[in-house]
Design a protein around this motif. Structure first.
Motif, PDB file in Angstrom:
ATOM      1  N   LEU A 107       0.826  -1.204   0.000  1.00  0.00           N
ATOM      2  CA  LEU A 107       0.000   0.000   0.000  1.00  0.00           C
ATOM      3  C   LEU A 107       0.861   1.255   0.000  1.00  0.00           C
ATOM      4  O   LEU A 107       0.537   2.246  -0.648  1.00  0.00           O
ATOM      5  N   TRP A 108       1.985   1.222   0.729  1.00  0.00           N
ATOM      6  CA  TRP A 108       2.885   2.370   0.794  1.00  0.00           C
ATOM      7  C   TRP A 108       4.260   1.913   1.265  1.00  0.00           C
ATOM      8  O   TRP A 108       4.429   0.839   1.827  1.00  0.00           O
ATOM      9  N   ARG A 109       5.253   2.769   1.002  1.00  0.00           N
ATOM     10  CA  ARG A 109       6.624   2.554   1.461  1.00  0.00           C
ATOM     11  C   ARG A 109       7.136   3.850   2.079  1.00  0.00           C
ATOM     12  O   ARG A 109       6.784   4.925   1.619  1.00  0.00           O
ATOM     13  N   GLN A 110       7.975   3.706   3.083  1.00  0.00           N
ATOM     14  CA  GLN A 110       8.577   4.883   3.724  1.00  0.00           C
ATOM     15  C   GLN A 110       9.978   4.523   4.184  1.00  0.00           C
ATOM     16  O   GLN A 110      10.185   3.481   4.819  1.00  0.00           O
ATOM     17  N   THR A 111      10.956   5.347   3.837  1.00  0.00           N
ATOM     18  CA  THR A 111      12.325   5.145   4.295  1.00  0.00           C
ATOM     19  C   THR A 111      12.599   6.078   5.459  1.00  0.00           C
ATOM     20  O   THR A 111      12.396   7.284   5.360  1.00  0.00           O
ATOM     21  N   LEU A 112      13.059   5.503   6.568  1.00  0.00           N
ATOM     22  CA  LEU A 112      13.363   6.275   7.763  1.00  0.00           C
ATOM     23  C   LEU A 112      14.866   6.408   7.915  1.00  0.00           C
ATOM     24  O   LEU A 112      15.608   5.455   7.681  1.00  0.00           O
ATOM     25  N   SER A 113      15.318   7.584   8.300  1.00  0.00           N
ATOM     26  CA  SER A 113      16.726   7.810   8.596  1.00  0.00           C
ATOM     27  C   SER A 113      16.871   7.968  10.100  1.00  0.00           C
ATOM     28  O   SER A 113      16.234   8.825  10.711  1.00  0.00           O
ATOM     29  N   LEU A 114      17.704   7.107  10.707  1.00  0.00           N
ATOM     30  CA  LEU A 114      17.893   7.145  12.152  1.00  0.00           C
ATOM     31  C   LEU A 114      19.112   7.941  12.557  1.00  0.00           C
ATOM     32  O   LEU A 114      19.383   8.109  13.730  1.00  0.00           O
ATOM     33  N   ALA A 115      19.877   8.417  11.582  1.00  0.00           N
ATOM     34  CA  ALA A 115      21.081   9.201  11.889  1.00  0.00           C
ATOM     35  C   ALA A 115      20.684  10.638  12.151  1.00  0.00           C
ATOM     36  O   ALA A 115      20.823  11.518  11.320  1.00  0.00           O
ATOM     37  N   SER A 116      20.118  10.886  13.328  1.00  0.00           N
ATOM     38  CA  SER A 116      19.592  12.208  13.636  1.00  0.00           C
ATOM     39  C   SER A 116      19.972  12.619  15.043  1.00  0.00           C
ATOM     40  O   SER A 116      20.471  11.835  15.828  1.00  0.00           O
ATOM     41  N   THR A 117      19.697  13.865  15.374  1.00  0.00           N
ATOM     42  CA  THR A 117      20.009  14.393  16.692  1.00  0.00           C
ATOM     43  C   THR A 117      18.755  14.437  17.547  1.00  0.00           C
ATOM     44  O   THR A 117      17.668  14.056  17.122  1.00  0.00           O
ATOM     45  N   ALA A 118      18.904  14.917  18.779  1.00  0.00           N
ATOM     46  CA  ALA A 118      17.753  15.039  19.669  1.00  0.00           C
ATOM     47  C   ALA A 118      16.702  15.972  19.103  1.00  0.00           C
ATOM     48  O   ALA A 118      15.522  15.836  19.382  1.00  0.00           O
ATOM     49  N   LEU A 119      17.101  16.922  18.283  1.00  0.00           N
ATOM     50  CA  LEU A 119      16.132  17.823  17.674  1.00  0.00           C
ATOM     51  C   LEU A 119      15.180  17.063  16.779  1.00  0.00           C
ATOM     52  O   LEU A 119      13.987  17.352  16.734  1.00  0.00           O
ATOM     53  N   ALA A 120      15.684  16.065  16.041  1.00  0.00           N
ATOM     54  CA  ALA A 120      14.823  15.285  15.167  1.00  0.00           C
ATOM     55  C   ALA A 120      13.833  14.470  15.974  1.00  0.00           C
ATOM     56  O   ALA A 120      12.695  14.276  15.577  1.00  0.00           O
ATOM     57  N   ILE A 121      14.251  13.986  17.150  1.00  0.00           N
ATOM     58  CA  ILE A 121      13.337  13.230  17.998  1.00  0.00           C
ATOM     59  C   ILE A 121      12.216  14.138  18.497  1.00  0.00           C
ATOM     60  O   ILE A 121      11.058  13.755  18.560  1.00  0.00           O
ATOM     61  N   ASP A 122      12.548  15.360  18.832  1.00  0.00           N
ATOM     62  CA  ASP A 122      11.516  16.293  19.256  1.00  0.00           C
ATOM     63  C   ASP A 122      10.577  16.635  18.111  1.00  0.00           C
ATOM     64  O   ASP A 122       9.401  16.896  18.328  1.00  0.00           O
ATOM     65  N   LEU A 123      11.065  16.647  16.873  1.00  0.00           N
ATOM     66  CA  LEU A 123      10.195  16.852  15.733  1.00  0.00           C
ATOM     67  C   LEU A 123       9.188  15.721  15.636  1.00  0.00           C
ATOM     68  O   LEU A 123       8.005  15.943  15.392  1.00  0.00           O
ATOM     69  N   ALA A 124       9.639  14.479  15.871  1.00  0.00           N
ATOM     70  CA  ALA A 124       8.725  13.342  15.853  1.00  0.00           C
ATOM     71  C   ALA A 124       7.663  13.492  16.942  1.00  0.00           C
ATOM     72  O   ALA A 124       6.487  13.194  16.741  1.00  0.00           O
ATOM     73  N   ALA A 125       8.070  13.985  18.111  1.00  0.00           N
ATOM     74  CA  ALA A 125       7.101  14.205  19.191  1.00  0.00           C
ATOM     75  C   ALA A 125       6.071  15.245  18.798  1.00  0.00           C
ATOM     76  O   ALA A 125       4.882  15.113  19.087  1.00  0.00           O
TER      77      ALA A 125
END
Length: 306
Positions: A107-125
């Motif tokens: 139905l869909w595909r999504q590529t996730l990049s885990l090479a991120s900083t704490a700022l990216a985690i807060d974006l997910a929140a």
């Protein structure tokens, strides 16, 4: 809850794991696909979703199956948060594939990049909570490469501004000031309603919180070649705001939020094609990124026919 499920639950949530919980976490961090799947399914199964995990070289592939999916954004948030907690060595990219139980094609595909900083985690929140992006970033701690026991004094003239990193085309890193962004969406293309007699860069309109939101292909607008929509089932859309107006711009991928000193921006004069230059406020040599002017995007001549 089965004893194993209870152990999984505690392993995912406790700050001081027992020896058995620690063994499970160590197996997951060593890349055991079955253990990783069990940890993820602890969160996904209540959503009616089951995950199967396999390795493809250094990339982790997660196949999701469900009778009916929530928005892909919800699935990828659960997976991204779980994998970031595990901190599997060497894992930087994950491919997530959504499959309906009775369909042979994904139905869909999504590529996730885990090479991120704490700022990216807060974006997910922020994405999960639904709060405004401005609210999510104004109080974030600064990211520093200095020793943790040293607290540098702020320079009185330093005025860093936060930018959302994203990708234009294949090899065109770009930035947008956070204050010009309302939200980020992951949309199924089928939910965007085409509108006849519109410029080629305009995909159509989308019912966002009861309002009709125009969606356009930012690559196409800027003359960088449109995205291959036939190969995509979902798209990433940044909702820009200007005054009381909103506009959704589809981009290749988004990355993290990063602070930069705007005084380091180099004027775009003569660096870019004449048709692209009006949309650029500056060039950041540090990351080879262009900084886009959201107001100029709103006032693009081709969009004035809307």
């Amino acid at each position: 809850m089965t004893p194993y499920s209870a152990t999984i639950s505690n392993a995912m949530n406790t700050t001081a794991p027992t020896p058995e919980q620690d063994r499970i976490l160590q197996q997951a961090r060593a890349g055991d696909p079955q253990v990783i799947a069990r940890l993820l399914n602890y969160k996904l199964n209540p959503e009616g979703i089951n995950a199967k995990v396999t390795w493809s070289k250094s990339r982790l592939q997660i196949d999701l199956s469900a009778a009916e999916f929530p928005q892909p954004q919800r699935c990828t948030q659960i997976i991204e948060r779980g994998l970031k907690k595990l901190q599997i060595p060497g894992l930087s990219q994950v491919e997530v594939i959504g499959n309906l139980s009775e369909q042979s094609q994904p139905l869909w595909r999504q590529t996730l990049s885990l090479a991120s900083t704490a700022l990216a985690i807060d974006l997910a929140a922020w994405l999960e909570s639904g709060s405004s992006l401005q609210d999510a970033v104004v109080n974030l701690p600064a990211v520093s490469s200095r020793r943790s026991d040293i607290t540098p004094l702020p320079h009185p003239e330093a005025q860093e501004q936060k930018y959302l990193n994203f990708q234009l085309g294949i090899e065109n890193p770009a930035l947008l000031p956070v204050e010009s962004i309302q939200e980020v969406l992951y949309l199924a293309i089928a939910h965007v309603l085409p509108v006849p007699d519109m410029p080629d860069c305009v995909l159509g309109i989308y019912n966002w919180r009861g309002e009709m939101l125009w969606i356009l292909d930012l690559n196409h607008l800027l003359g960088l070649g449109g995205l291959d929509l036939e190969s995509l089932s979902t798209v990433t859309v940044i909702i820009l705001k200007f005054s009381t107006h909103l506009l959704g711009v589809m981009v290749q991928t988004i990355d993290e939020i990063t602070p930069y000193d705007p005084t380091l921006l180099q004027p775009p004069d003569g660096l870019f094609p004449p048709e692209l230059e009006p949309y650029i406020t500056g060039y950041l040599r540090e990351t080879s990124s262009i900084v886009l002017d959201s107001e100029a995007i709103f006032h693009a001549p081709i969009l004035q026919r809307r």
